[in-house]
Design a protein around this motif. Structure first.
Motif, PDB file in Angstrom:
ATOM      1  N   ARG A  18     -63.531 -16.300 -25.450  1.00  0.00           N
ATOM      2  CA  ARG A  18     -64.868 -16.834 -25.725  1.00  0.00           C
ATOM      3  C   ARG A  18     -64.902 -18.350 -25.505  1.00  0.00           C
ATOM      4  O   ARG A  18     -65.832 -18.884 -24.909  1.00  0.00           O
ATOM      5  N   VAL A  19     -63.877 -19.038 -25.974  1.00  0.00           N
ATOM      6  CA  VAL A  19     -63.798 -20.494 -25.799  1.00  0.00           C
ATOM      7  C   VAL A  19     -63.668 -20.836 -24.318  1.00  0.00           C
ATOM      8  O   VAL A  19     -64.327 -21.763 -23.820  1.00  0.00           O
ATOM      9  N   LEU A  20     -62.820 -20.091 -23.597  1.00  0.00           N
ATOM     10  CA  LEU A  20     -62.619 -20.375 -22.181  1.00  0.00           C
ATOM     11  C   LEU A  20     -63.887 -20.126 -21.368  1.00  0.00           C
ATOM     12  O   LEU A  20     -64.207 -20.883 -20.452  1.00  0.00           O
ATOM     13  N   VAL A  21     -64.620 -19.065 -21.705  1.00  0.00           N
ATOM     14  CA  VAL A  21     -65.884 -18.787 -21.021  1.00  0.00           C
ATOM     15  C   VAL A  21     -66.896 -19.890 -21.316  1.00  0.00           C
ATOM     16  O   VAL A  21     -67.637 -20.326 -20.433  1.00  0.00           O
ATOM     17  N   GLY A  22     -66.902 -20.373 -22.547  1.00  0.00           N
ATOM     18  CA  GLY A  22     -67.797 -21.473 -22.915  1.00  0.00           C
ATOM     19  C   GLY A  22     -67.497 -22.733 -22.111  1.00  0.00           C
ATOM     20  O   GLY A  22     -68.414 -23.433 -21.658  1.00  0.00           O
ATOM     21  N   ARG A  23     -66.213 -23.027 -21.926  1.00  0.00           N
ATOM     22  CA  ARG A  23     -65.845 -24.187 -21.106  1.00  0.00           C
ATOM     23  C   ARG A  23     -66.294 -24.003 -19.656  1.00  0.00           C
ATOM     24  O   ARG A  23     -66.765 -24.944 -19.015  1.00  0.00           O
ATOM     25  N   GLY A  24     -66.136 -22.792 -19.141  1.00  0.00           N
ATOM     26  CA  GLY A  24     -66.592 -22.510 -17.775  1.00  0.00           C
ATOM     27  C   GLY A  24     -68.092 -22.685 -17.636  1.00  0.00           C
ATOM     28  O   GLY A  24     -68.577 -23.220 -16.636  1.00  0.00           O
ATOM     29  N   ALA A  25     -68.837 -22.257 -18.647  1.00  0.00           N
ATOM     30  CA  ALA A  25     -70.296 -22.406 -18.616  1.00  0.00           C
ATOM     31  C   ALA A  25     -70.687 -23.885 -18.635  1.00  0.00           C
ATOM     32  O   ALA A  25     -71.617 -24.300 -17.928  1.00  0.00           O
ATOM     33  N   LEU A  26     -69.982 -24.674 -19.420  1.00  0.00           N
ATOM     34  CA  LEU A  26     -70.260 -26.119 -19.439  1.00  0.00           C
ATOM     35  C   LEU A  26     -69.964 -26.742 -18.079  1.00  0.00           C
ATOM     36  O   LEU A  26     -70.720 -27.595 -17.588  1.00  0.00           O
ATOM     37  N   GLY A  27     -68.854 -26.345 -17.465  1.00  0.00           N
ATOM     38  CA  GLY A  27     -68.520 -26.842 -16.128  1.00  0.00           C
ATOM     39  C   GLY A  27     -69.569 -26.462 -15.101  1.00  0.00           C
ATOM     40  O   GLY A  27     -69.967 -27.269 -14.253  1.00  0.00           O
ATOM     41  N   ALA A  28     -70.045 -25.220 -15.187  1.00  0.00           N
ATOM     42  CA  ALA A  28     -71.095 -24.772 -14.257  1.00  0.00           C
ATOM     43  C   ALA A  28     -72.391 -25.531 -14.490  1.00  0.00           C
ATOM     44  O   ALA A  28     -73.094 -25.883 -13.531  1.00  0.00           O
ATOM     45  N   ALA A  29     -72.710 -25.801 -15.753  1.00  0.00           N
ATOM     46  CA  ALA A  29     -73.924 -26.560 -16.060  1.00  0.00           C
ATOM     47  C   ALA A  29     -73.834 -27.977 -15.508  1.00  0.00           C
ATOM     48  O   ALA A  29     -74.844 -28.557 -15.087  1.00  0.00           O
ATOM     49  N   LEU A  30     -72.629 -28.543 -15.497  1.00  0.00           N
ATOM     50  CA  LEU A  30     -72.445 -29.884 -14.934  1.00  0.00           C
ATOM     51  C   LEU A  30     -72.519 -29.869 -13.408  1.00  0.00           C
ATOM     52  O   LEU A  30     -73.090 -30.765 -12.788  1.00  0.00           O
ATOM     53  N   ALA A  31     -71.931 -28.852 -12.800  1.00  0.00           N
ATOM     54  CA  ALA A  31     -71.845 -28.808 -11.338  1.00  0.00           C
ATOM     55  C   ALA A  31     -73.079 -28.210 -10.676  1.00  0.00           C
ATOM     56  O   ALA A  31     -73.378 -28.528  -9.515  1.00  0.00           O
TER      57      ALA A  31
END
Length: 173
Positions: A42-55
């Motif tokens: 869950r934490v790793l998916v959240g980090r990926g979502a933040l990265g996608a939101a930035l990119a």
């Protein structure tokens, strides 16, 4: 008495460790160690979502500029597409600080459950379990300092093992 760490549920002093209403006198603790649990997806998916939101907006801007060049439309249409793409790319600016702060916090909290164990009165006891890596590190270091500052047993030394295990041999009566 010296207080090494104090929050709403954990207090580490020069005499005892207090966790959620339980008290463990340092004189009765023979060894302290820690264990890491498995990763939280869950934490790793959240980090990926933040990265996608930035990119995401930046990728959209680059694709818009590429589309404008590829379409070979009039100068006015090309400038409009490039302008809209640049505006989309700039939209990430105000959000970037907010998103980077959340990304930073996710790394500070960690992605695993961390456990601190102690040998208390001859048996292993779970002192603390948390997913907050920053807090865990602060508590663990406070316990290390408290254990190191105990009055030494004559002829013995406190030791910290290879995996961060804190142990102190007991003297024989």
């Amino acid at each position: 008495m010296i207080t090494y760490y104090d929050d709403r549920s954990v207090q580490v002093t020069s005499t005892a460790i207090h966790v959620d209403g339980r008290t463990f006198p340092l004189a009765e603790i023979g060894m302290v160690w820690h264990q890491r649990g498995s990763r939280s997806w869950r934490v790793l998916v959240g980090r990926g979502a933040l990265g996608a939101a930035l990119a995401g907006p930046l990728v959209a801007a680059v694709l818009g500029v590429a589309l404008a060049v590829w379409l070979h439309r009039s100068l006015t249409v090309t400038v409009a597409i490039v302008g809209a793409s640049v505006l989309v790319g700039l939209a990430v600016g105000p959000l970037a600080d907010f998103l980077f702060e959340h990304l930073d916090r996710s790394y500070a909290r960690g992605s695993r459950q961390l456990e601190m164990w102690a040998r208390w009165r001859g048996r292993p006891v779970l002192l603390l379990r948390t997913g907050d890596a920053l807090r865990f590190g602060q508590v663990y270091r406070a316990v290390q300092r408290a254990m190191e500052s105990r009055r030494p047993v004559p002829g013995a030394q406190n030791s910290i093992g290879p995996s961060g295990t804190i142990s102190r041999p007991r003297s024989r009566p």
